[in-house]
Scaffold this motif. Structure first.
Motif, short mmCIF file in Angstrom:
data_model
loop_
_atom_site.label_atom_id
_atom_site.label_comp_id
_atom_site.label_asym_id
_atom_site.label_seq_id
_atom_site.Cartn_x
_atom_site.Cartn_y
_atom_site.Cartn_z
N THR A 1 34.82 31.24 41.00
CA THR A 1 34.29 32.38 40.29
C THR A 1 35.27 32.70 39.17
O THR A 1 36.38 32.15 39.14
N PRO A 2 34.93 33.59 38.26
CA PRO A 2 35.89 33.96 37.22
C PRO A 2 37.19 34.55 37.76
O PRO A 2 38.20 34.54 37.09
N THR A 3 37.17 35.03 39.01
CA THR A 3 38.37 35.63 39.58
C THR A 3 39.13 34.73 40.53
O THR A 3 40.15 35.13 41.07
N GLY A 4 38.64 33.52 40.77
CA GLY A 4 39.36 32.61 41.65
C GLY A 4 38.46 31.60 42.33
O GLY A 4 37.29 31.46 41.98
N GLN A 5 39.03 30.90 43.28
CA GLN A 5 38.28 29.89 44.01
C GLN A 5 38.57 30.04 45.50
O GLN A 5 39.52 30.71 45.89
#
Length: 176
Positions: free
Chosen positions: A157-161
């Motif tokens: 996601t744009p905030t991490g994996q």
């Protein structure tokens, strides 16, 4: 149906997965293990790009070209379900299918060579308003296909994996 261009997050995710695993093996070349499947997805804004792979036996109940009318019916039903059902959804069911491309035709006798172990792969693009705020997602795969006992899930996601393994049809994918 024309395959949609994958998002830059999905492309980044695939590269990260391949490089992070220490091998040059792509997800589609993962070992063929009955009872197991993989679900990878990337979220960008409200778009979710998905790649799902499973041994055919998990979904069809067999791994050969469909010979009988019953087997041909199973192939049609699996193809229809994978073509019409979002493989991920928010708990409130806000995801809609923009595109789905299941690779099941070979079991209908078009390209498959009996005796081979082969996977069914599906790529989907969903429109899922609210996924940016959703702490979890659900998948109907384990409930729909009892032969699929374990699902390795990986996402970006744009905030991490992250990643998890689902074994119970009622489990959710916690994104936090």
């Amino acid at each position: 149906m024309k395959r949609p261009a994958p998002s830059r997050f999905l492309a980044t995710f695939c590269v990260t997965t391949i490089l992070g695993s220490g091998t040059a093996m792509a997800a589609s070349e993962a070992p063929h293990v009955h009872g197991h499947g993989t679900l990878q997805f990337a979220i960008e804004n409200s778009q979710v790009d998905i790649v799902f792979s499973s041994p055919a036996g998990n979904l069809l109940g067999f791994e050969h070209t469909a010979h009988t009318e019953e087997e041909k019916t199973v192939v049609r039903e699996v193809t229809e379900w994978l073509s019409a059902t979002p493989l991920l959804n928010t708990p409130s069911g806000t995801c809609t299918l923009k595109a789905s491309e299941p690779d099941v035709d070979s079991y209908a006798g078009h390209q498959y060579h009996d005796g081979e172990h082969s996977d069914i792969q599906v790529s989907q693009t969903l429109d899922c308003p609210g996924t940016g705020n959703a702490p979890e997602l659900t998948t109907p795969l384990l409930k729909q296909y009892p032969g699929l006992e374990e699902l390795d899930v990986m996402w970006v996601t744009p905030t991490g994996q992250g990643g998890t393994v689902l074994t119970d049809p009622q489990q959710s994918i916690r994104l936090n």
